[in-house]
Design a protein around this motif. Structure first.
Motif, PDB file in Angstrom:
ATOM      1  N   GLU A 134      -1.861   7.860  -2.660  1.00  0.00           N
ATOM      2  CA  GLU A 134      -3.033   7.033  -2.369  1.00  0.00           C
ATOM      3  C   GLU A 134      -3.075   6.662  -0.888  1.00  0.00           C
ATOM      4  O   GLU A 134      -2.087   6.772  -0.181  1.00  0.00           O
ATOM      5  CB  GLU A 134      -2.991   5.731  -3.168  1.00  0.00           C
ATOM      6  CG  GLU A 134      -2.991   5.885  -4.665  1.00  0.00           C
ATOM      7  CD  GLU A 134      -2.904   4.534  -5.365  1.00  0.00           C
ATOM      8  OE1 GLU A 134      -3.456   3.545  -4.839  1.00  0.00           O
ATOM      9  OE2 GLU A 134      -2.268   4.479  -6.422  1.00  0.00           O
ATOM     10  N   THR A 135      -4.229   6.179  -0.455  1.00  0.00           N
ATOM     11  CA  THR A 135      -4.368   5.525   0.845  1.00  0.00           C
ATOM     12  C   THR A 135      -4.668   4.054   0.576  1.00  0.00           C
ATOM     13  O   THR A 135      -4.968   3.674  -0.551  1.00  0.00           O
ATOM     14  CB  THR A 135      -5.509   6.136   1.686  1.00  0.00           C
ATOM     15  OG1 THR A 135      -6.743   5.956   0.994  1.00  0.00           O
ATOM     16  CG2 THR A 135      -5.268   7.625   1.940  1.00  0.00           C
ATOM     17  N   ASN A 136      -4.586   3.236   1.614  1.00  0.00           N
ATOM     18  CA  ASN A 136      -4.914   1.817   1.452  1.00  0.00           C
ATOM     19  C   ASN A 136      -6.139   1.468   2.286  1.00  0.00           C
ATOM     20  O   ASN A 136      -6.569   2.257   3.132  1.00  0.00           O
ATOM     21  CB  ASN A 136      -3.714   0.920   1.810  1.00  0.00           C
ATOM     22  CG  ASN A 136      -3.392   0.959   3.282  1.00  0.00           C
ATOM     23  OD1 ASN A 136      -4.221   0.658   4.130  1.00  0.00           O
ATOM     24  ND2 ASN A 136      -2.154   1.324   3.612  1.00  0.00           N
ATOM     25  N   THR A 137      -6.678   0.292   2.040  1.00  0.00           N
ATOM     26  CA  THR A 137      -7.821  -0.212   2.809  1.00  0.00           C
ATOM     27  C   THR A 137      -7.464  -1.577   3.397  1.00  0.00           C
ATOM     28  O   THR A 137      -8.278  -2.488   3.420  1.00  0.00           O
ATOM     29  CB  THR A 137      -9.078  -0.321   1.930  1.00  0.00           C
ATOM     30  OG1 THR A 137      -8.777  -1.113   0.776  1.00  0.00           O
ATOM     31  CG2 THR A 137      -9.561   1.057   1.496  1.00  0.00           C
ATOM     32  N   GLU A 138      -6.227  -1.678   3.881  1.00  0.00           N
ATOM     33  CA  GLU A 138      -5.754  -2.927   4.482  1.00  0.00           C
ATOM     34  C   GLU A 138      -6.361  -3.118   5.871  1.00  0.00           C
ATOM     35  O   GLU A 138      -6.714  -2.168   6.543  1.00  0.00           O
ATOM     36  CB  GLU A 138      -4.227  -2.907   4.601  1.00  0.00           C
ATOM     37  CG  GLU A 138      -3.497  -2.528   3.337  1.00  0.00           C
ATOM     38  CD  GLU A 138      -3.704  -3.507   2.208  1.00  0.00           C
ATOM     39  OE1 GLU A 138      -3.796  -4.724   2.465  1.00  0.00           O
ATOM     40  OE2 GLU A 138      -3.786  -3.053   1.057  1.00  0.00           O
TER      41      GLU A 138
ATOM     42  N   GLY B  46      -5.279   3.390   5.679  1.00  0.00           N
ATOM     43  CA  GLY B  46      -3.939   3.724   6.130  1.00  0.00           C
ATOM     44  C   GLY B  46      -3.173   4.493   5.081  1.00  0.00           C
ATOM     45  O   GLY B  46      -3.504   4.467   3.898  1.00  0.00           O
ATOM     46  N   VAL B  47      -2.124   5.178   5.536  1.00  0.00           N
ATOM     47  CA  VAL B  47      -1.243   5.920   4.645  1.00  0.00           C
ATOM     48  C   VAL B  47       0.132   6.041   5.304  1.00  0.00           C
ATOM     49  O   VAL B  47       0.240   6.063   6.527  1.00  0.00           O
ATOM     50  CB  VAL B  47      -1.830   7.306   4.287  1.00  0.00           C
ATOM     51  CG1 VAL B  47      -1.854   8.244   5.477  1.00  0.00           C
ATOM     52  CG2 VAL B  47      -1.123   7.920   3.103  1.00  0.00           C
ATOM     53  N   TYR B  48       1.153   6.077   4.460  1.00  0.00           N
ATOM     54  CA  TYR B  48       2.541   6.198   4.897  1.00  0.00           C
ATOM     55  C   TYR B  48       3.094   7.541   4.425  1.00  0.00           C
ATOM     56  O   TYR B  48       2.787   7.998   3.325  1.00  0.00           O
ATOM     57  CB  TYR B  48       3.392   5.083   4.285  1.00  0.00           C
ATOM     58  CG  TYR B  48       2.984   3.703   4.724  1.00  0.00           C
ATOM     59  CD1 TYR B  48       3.648   3.064   5.763  1.00  0.00           C
ATOM     60  CD2 TYR B  48       1.936   3.040   4.109  1.00  0.00           C
ATOM     61  CE1 TYR B  48       3.274   1.784   6.171  1.00  0.00           C
ATOM     62  CE2 TYR B  48       1.551   1.765   4.506  1.00  0.00           C
ATOM     63  CZ  TYR B  48       2.233   1.149   5.541  1.00  0.00           C
ATOM     64  OH  TYR B  48       1.853  -0.109   5.949  1.00  0.00           O
ATOM     65  N   PHE B  49       3.959   8.163   5.257  1.00  0.00           N
ATOM     66  CA  PHE B  49       4.615   9.411   4.897  1.00  0.00           C
ATOM     67  C   PHE B  49       5.850   9.563   5.783  1.00  0.00           C
ATOM     68  O   PHE B  49       6.094   8.728   6.651  1.00  0.00           O
ATOM     69  CB  PHE B  49       3.663  10.608   5.024  1.00  0.00           C
ATOM     70  CG  PHE B  49       3.040  10.777   6.386  1.00  0.00           C
ATOM     71  CD1 PHE B  49       3.503  11.732   7.274  1.00  0.00           C
ATOM     72  CD2 PHE B  49       1.955   9.986   6.774  1.00  0.00           C
ATOM     73  CE1 PHE B  49       2.913  11.893   8.524  1.00  0.00           C
ATOM     74  CE2 PHE B  49       1.362  10.145   8.018  1.00  0.00           C
ATOM     75  CZ  PHE B  49       1.847  11.100   8.895  1.00  0.00           C
ATOM     76  N   LYS B  50       6.642  10.589   5.545  1.00  0.00           N
ATOM     77  CA  LYS B  50       7.872  10.781   6.318  1.00  0.00           C
ATOM     78  C   LYS B  50       7.816  12.078   7.113  1.00  0.00           C
ATOM     79  O   LYS B  50       7.205  13.056   6.679  1.00  0.00           O
ATOM     80  CB  LYS B  50       9.080  10.781   5.390  1.00  0.00           C
ATOM     81  CG  LYS B  50       9.304   9.416   4.773  1.00  0.00           C
ATOM     82  CD  LYS B  50      10.627   9.335   4.077  1.00  0.00           C
ATOM     83  CE  LYS B  50      10.823   7.903   3.581  1.00  0.00           C
ATOM     84  NZ  LYS B  50      12.137   7.705   3.015  1.00  0.00           N
TER      85      LYS B  50
ATOM     86  N   TRP C 172       2.104   7.621   0.587  1.00  0.00           N
ATOM     87  CA  TRP C 172       1.938   6.397  -0.184  1.00  0.00           C
ATOM     88  C   TRP C 172       0.942   5.468   0.501  1.00  0.00           C
ATOM     89  O   TRP C 172       0.794   5.497   1.718  1.00  0.00           O
ATOM     90  CB  TRP C 172       3.275   5.660  -0.314  1.00  0.00           C
ATOM     91  CG  TRP C 172       4.346   6.498  -0.919  1.00  0.00           C
ATOM     92  CD1 TRP C 172       4.666   6.587  -2.248  1.00  0.00           C
ATOM     93  CD2 TRP C 172       5.243   7.388  -0.253  1.00  0.00           C
ATOM     94  NE1 TRP C 172       5.706   7.470  -2.437  1.00  0.00           N
ATOM     95  CE2 TRP C 172       6.068   7.976  -1.217  1.00  0.00           C
ATOM     96  CE3 TRP C 172       5.413   7.761   1.087  1.00  0.00           C
ATOM     97  CZ2 TRP C 172       7.065   8.898  -0.901  1.00  0.00           C
ATOM     98  CZ3 TRP C 172       6.397   8.684   1.408  1.00  0.00           C
ATOM     99  CH2 TRP C 172       7.209   9.239   0.410  1.00  0.00           C
ATOM    100  N   ALA C 173       0.335   4.609  -0.280  1.00  0.00           N
ATOM    101  CA  ALA C 173      -0.588   3.609   0.257  1.00  0.00           C
ATOM    102  C   ALA C 173       0.162   2.390   0.790  1.00  0.00           C
ATOM    103  O   ALA C 173      -0.416   1.569   1.487  1.00  0.00           O
ATOM    104  CB  ALA C 173      -1.578   3.170  -0.818  1.00  0.00           C
ATOM    105  N   ASP C 174       1.456   2.293   0.484  1.00  0.00           N
ATOM    106  CA  ASP C 174       2.227   1.096   0.842  1.00  0.00           C
ATOM    107  C   ASP C 174       3.602   1.483   1.385  1.00  0.00           C
ATOM    108  O   ASP C 174       4.133   2.533   1.024  1.00  0.00           O
ATOM    109  CB  ASP C 174       2.385   0.199  -0.379  1.00  0.00           C
ATOM    110  CG  ASP C 174       3.134   0.895  -1.509  1.00  0.00           C
ATOM    111  OD1 ASP C 174       2.843   2.075  -1.797  1.00  0.00           O
ATOM    112  OD2 ASP C 174       4.031   0.260  -2.084  1.00  0.00           O
ATOM    113  N   PRO C 175       4.181   0.629   2.238  1.00  0.00           N
ATOM    114  CA  PRO C 175       5.493   0.948   2.806  1.00  0.00           C
ATOM    115  C   PRO C 175       6.629   0.892   1.788  1.00  0.00           C
ATOM    116  O   PRO C 175       7.704   1.435   2.034  1.00  0.00           O
ATOM    117  CB  PRO C 175       5.678  -0.103   3.904  1.00  0.00           C
ATOM    118  CG  PRO C 175       4.780  -1.223   3.528  1.00  0.00           C
ATOM    119  CD  PRO C 175       3.626  -0.608   2.793  1.00  0.00           C
ATOM    120  N   GLN C 176       6.411   0.268   0.647  1.00  0.00           N
ATOM    121  CA  GLN C 176       7.430   0.227  -0.401  1.00  0.00           C
ATOM    122  C   GLN C 176       7.448   1.510  -1.237  1.00  0.00           C
ATOM    123  O   GLN C 176       8.268   1.672  -2.130  1.00  0.00           O
ATOM    124  CB  GLN C 176       7.203  -0.983  -1.326  1.00  0.00           C
ATOM    125  CG  GLN C 176       7.321  -2.316  -0.641  1.00  0.00           C
ATOM    126  CD  GLN C 176       6.039  -2.712   0.099  1.00  0.00           C
ATOM    127  OE1 GLN C 176       4.956  -2.169  -0.125  1.00  0.00           O
ATOM    128  NE2 GLN C 176       6.178  -3.656   1.009  1.00  0.00           N
TER     129      GLN C 176
END
Length: 124
Positions: A96-100, A105-109, A86-90
């Motif tokens: 997706e990835t983010n451009t923060e 960045g990217v989130y996964f488990k 995910w692009a977001d922690p929620q």
């Protein structure tokens, strides 16, 4: 001596599987293991020590700073293996990835359910 980070223990359902997951996704090195730990080495000798505790595992969050090329390779491994991300922690922006923060960045488990994040720029 300045204060530096040396190691952390990461609770795992299967310590070998978790250590292998981190090594493969993040291109990390094996380290000598002992006792109940399977170890993986980060830069500067920092160890991630995977163990199977006799208690329920509480989700933790671990973020790793990668350069752009390593991020691209890690992200491609997530995609190739069909790992949810995910692009977001929620977990609202799946796939997706983010451009923060001026980077990506990217989130996964991980296999034990810990929340992982890879970023290309530090937050501060």
């Amino acid at each position: 001596m300045p204060v530096t980070f040396n190691h952390t223990i990461i609770a795992s359902i299967d310590r070998h599987e978790s250590a292998r997951f981190y090594r493969e996704i993040l291109e990390l090195s094996e380290a000598p293991s002992w006792g109940p730990f399977v170890n993986v080495r980060l830069d500067a000798g920092v160890l991630l020590q995977f163990a199977e505790p006799p208690v329920d595992i509480q989700m933790q969050h671990y973020a790793f700073l990668l350069d752009d090329e390593a991020f691209d390779r890690a992200y491609q491994r997530l995609v190739d293996r069909g790992i949810d991300h995910w692009a977001d922690p929620q977990m609202q922006r799946a796939g997706e990835t983010n451009t923060e923060h001026g980077g990506r960045g990217v989130y996964f488990k991980d296999p034990a359910g810990h929340g992982l994040e890879i970023i290309t720029r530090p937050y501060v």
